[in-house]
Design a protein around this motif. Structure first.
Motif, mmCIF file in Angstrom:
data_model
loop_
_atom_site.group_PDB
_atom_site.id
_atom_site.type_symbol
_atom_site.label_atom_id
_atom_site.label_comp_id
_atom_site.label_asym_id
_atom_site.label_seq_id
_atom_site.Cartn_x
_atom_site.Cartn_y
_atom_site.Cartn_z
ATOM 1 N N GLU A 1 9.519 49.958 -49.385
ATOM 2 C CA GLU A 1 9.201 49.174 -50.580
ATOM 3 C C GLU A 1 7.853 48.471 -50.523
ATOM 4 N N HIS A 2 7.306 48.325 -49.329
ATOM 5 C CA HIS A 2 6.014 47.650 -49.152
ATOM 6 C C HIS A 2 5.115 48.571 -48.338
ATOM 7 N N ALA A 3 4.989 49.781 -48.819
ATOM 8 C CA ALA A 3 4.263 50.822 -48.089
ATOM 9 C C ALA A 3 2.853 50.373 -47.725
ATOM 10 N N GLY A 4 2.509 50.608 -46.471
ATOM 11 C CA GLY A 4 1.165 50.296 -46.009
ATOM 12 C C GLY A 4 0.982 48.881 -45.501
ATOM 13 N N GLN A 5 1.967 48.020 -45.736
ATOM 14 C CA GLN A 5 1.835 46.637 -45.282
ATOM 15 C C GLN A 5 2.322 46.505 -43.832
ATOM 16 N N PRO A 6 1.575 45.783 -42.998
ATOM 17 C CA PRO A 6 2.028 45.568 -41.613
ATOM 18 C C PRO A 6 3.254 44.672 -41.578
ATOM 19 N N ILE A 7 4.066 44.868 -40.552
ATOM 20 C CA ILE A 7 5.306 44.119 -40.403
ATOM 21 C C ILE A 7 5.205 43.163 -39.225
ATOM 22 N N VAL A 8 5.652 41.933 -39.429
ATOM 23 C CA VAL A 8 5.750 40.917 -38.383
ATOM 24 C C VAL A 8 7.226 40.582 -38.206
ATOM 25 N N ALA A 9 7.687 40.503 -36.957
ATOM 26 C CA ALA A 9 9.062 40.097 -36.673
ATOM 27 C C ALA A 9 9.051 38.627 -36.273
ATOM 28 N N ALA A 10 9.830 37.803 -36.967
ATOM 29 C CA ALA A 10 9.880 36.378 -36.666
ATOM 30 C C ALA A 10 11.328 35.918 -36.650
ATOM 31 N N GLY A 11 11.583 34.819 -35.950
ATOM 32 C CA GLY A 11 12.937 34.301 -35.922
ATOM 33 C C GLY A 11 13.017 32.984 -35.194
ATOM 34 N N THR B 1 16.775 43.939 -23.288
ATOM 35 C CA THR B 1 17.951 43.288 -22.716
ATOM 36 C C THR B 1 18.840 44.368 -22.114
ATOM 37 N N LEU B 2 20.026 43.979 -21.679
ATOM 38 C CA LEU B 2 20.945 44.977 -21.128
ATOM 39 C C LEU B 2 21.447 45.935 -22.197
ATOM 40 N N ALA B 3 21.125 45.667 -23.452
ATOM 41 C CA ALA B 3 21.475 46.608 -24.521
ATOM 42 C C ALA B 3 20.543 47.811 -24.532
ATOM 43 N N GLY B 4 19.492 47.751 -23.732
ATOM 44 C CA GLY B 4 18.544 48.846 -23.706
ATOM 45 C C GLY B 4 17.395 48.623 -24.674
ATOM 46 N N PRO B 5 16.394 49.496 -24.661
ATOM 47 C CA PRO B 5 15.224 49.319 -25.530
ATOM 48 C C PRO B 5 15.569 49.483 -27.001
ATOM 49 N N GLN B 6 15.118 48.527 -27.802
ATOM 50 C CA GLN B 6 15.331 48.567 -29.254
ATOM 51 C C GLN B 6 14.030 48.246 -29.981
ATOM 52 N N GLY B 7 12.897 48.476 -29.322
ATOM 53 C CA GLY B 7 11.605 48.136 -29.901
ATOM 54 C C GLY B 7 11.256 49.007 -31.096
ATOM 55 N N ASP B 8 10.431 48.456 -31.974
ATOM 56 C CA ASP B 8 10.003 49.163 -33.178
ATOM 57 C C ASP B 8 8.476 49.132 -33.242
ATOM 58 N N PRO B 9 7.823 50.285 -33.139
ATOM 59 C CA PRO B 9 6.357 50.312 -33.188
ATOM 60 C C PRO B 9 5.777 49.836 -34.505
ATOM 61 N N ALA B 10 6.614 49.744 -35.545
ATOM 62 C CA ALA B 10 6.132 49.232 -36.827
ATOM 63 C C ALA B 10 5.852 47.734 -36.772
ATOM 64 N N VAL B 11 6.434 47.051 -35.790
ATOM 65 C CA VAL B 11 6.229 45.604 -35.644
ATOM 66 C C VAL B 11 4.885 45.357 -34.965
ATOM 67 N N VAL C 1 -2.853 40.819 -36.602
ATOM 68 C CA VAL C 1 -2.298 41.840 -37.499
ATOM 69 C C VAL C 1 -3.306 42.262 -38.553
ATOM 70 N N LEU C 2 -4.066 41.318 -39.057
ATOM 71 C CA LEU C 2 -4.979 41.604 -40.163
ATOM 72 C C LEU C 2 -6.415 41.794 -39.725
ATOM 73 N N GLY C 3 -6.662 41.789 -38.424
ATOM 74 C CA GLY C 3 -8.007 42.068 -37.927
ATOM 75 C C GLY C 3 -9.011 40.972 -38.205
ATOM 76 N N GLU C 4 -8.540 39.721 -38.150
ATOM 77 C CA GLU C 4 -9.424 38.578 -38.378
ATOM 78 C C GLU C 4 -9.412 37.685 -37.143
ATOM 79 N N PRO C 5 -10.034 38.117 -36.035
ATOM 80 C CA PRO C 5 -9.947 37.380 -34.771
ATOM 81 C C PRO C 5 -10.475 35.953 -34.836
ATOM 82 N N ARG C 6 -11.379 35.684 -35.752
ATOM 83 C CA ARG C 6 -11.935 34.343 -35.836
ATOM 84 C C ARG C 6 -10.942 33.335 -36.409
#
Length: 290
Positions: free
Chosen positions: A137-147, A163-173, A269-274
């Motif tokens: 629904e938000h094609a092309g937008q970078p994703i940030v995981a927060a909590g 964790t002991l659940a095994g790898p659950q990483g998402d390269p989209a994050v 995420v947005l390439g603005e290091p400054r």
């Protein structure tokens, strides 16, 4: 012991630990609390279908000039709207916030049926389903995981923590924002858990961030920063900050949390290091970088 039994065991340990966290806010740095400067507008509600056929109730706060999407996971027993202050700040900065209501929430209709293993496993499913929705629904937008708390652990898992659940990483994050992490939970988080957390990660905690009977040293909340590979990692520690800092911070502390999280996302995420260059630590706050 099978993989499923291990997962159920660790999930139960995790949820029992987090269930002991204070349900209400405790005083943070200031004795007199000042409310956050703004609250979020009412979200749009979206119903998603999980692979296990559950309905996932998702709140969407759409940014007018969207630059990225934050997938947010609330604390144990909590709900997304409890974080309306930081959500409003993120939306104003151009970040759409998409947050599922997990079954461990006291507001969830299935809460009475939720046990430890289901709370852990359904959160993983919820967040993966939401990220797939965001990608569509938000094609092309970078994703940030927060909590926050339990949700921060889920966000770091999406960023590569294992964790002991095994790898659950998402390269989209593309970045993680962890507000008062779940700490070093016995049977869940191992010394090696954060070795895979290579995604840029901002952690925010305080030196009174304790969970009675389970986290008696606030430094456990900085493990994701200390044990993950260097590069793109930042830690803010607030003097007197407790486990509910994100909800009960005074105006000055809240402003710093908001500015730091926005600048971190802009930089990594947005390439603005400054964006992070002007971020300094006022009295009572330390900022560390790796």
């Amino acid at each position: 012991m099978t993989r499923l039994s291990i997962l159920r065991r660790l999930a139960l340990s995790l949820v029992l630990s987090l269930a002991m966290a204070p349900a209400g806010p405790v005083l943070a740095r200031s004795a007199v609390q000042t409310p956050a400067v703004q609250t979020a507008a009412a979200p749009t509600q979206v119903a998603l279908s999980a692979p296990d056929r559950r309905a996932i109730d998702v709140s969407v706060w759409k940014a007018a000039d969207e630059r990225a999407v934050i997938v947010f996971s609330h604390g144990f027993n909590g709900h997304p709207a409890a974080y309306d202050g930081i959500i409003a700040a993120w939306v104003e900065a151009g970040f759409t916030v998409v947050a599922p209501l997990h079954i461990d929430s006291l507001r969830h209709p299935l809460n009475a049926q939720a046990d430890g293993p289901s709370a852990f496993m359904t959160r993983i499913i919820d967040l993966a389903t939401v990220r797939a929705f965001v990608t569509a629904e938000h094609a092309g937008q970078p994703i940030v995981a927060a909590g926050h708390s339990f949700g921060s652990l889920m966000s770091m898992i999406a960023g590569g923590a294992v964790t002991l659940a095994g790898p659950q990483g998402d390269p989209a994050v593309k970045a993680v924002v962890a507000l008062s992490s779940a700490g070093d939970l016995k049977g869940v988080v191992t010394p090696e858990s954060y070795a895979g957390l290579t995604t840029p990660t901002l952690m925010i905690t305080g030196d009174e961030d304790l969970v009675p009977q389970y986290v008696d040293d606030w430094r456990a909340h900085r493990s994701g920063f200390d044990r993950s590979p260097a590069g793109g990692k930042m830690l803010l520690v607030f003097e007197g900050g407790d486990h509910s800092l994100i909800r009960n911070a005074d105006a000055a502390d809240f402003d710093l949390i908001a500015r730091a999280s926005v600048a971190f996302i802009e930089a990594h995420v947005l390439g603005e290091p400054r964006a992070l260059e002007a971020l300094t630590a006022p009295e009572g706050v330390t900022i560390e970088r790796r």
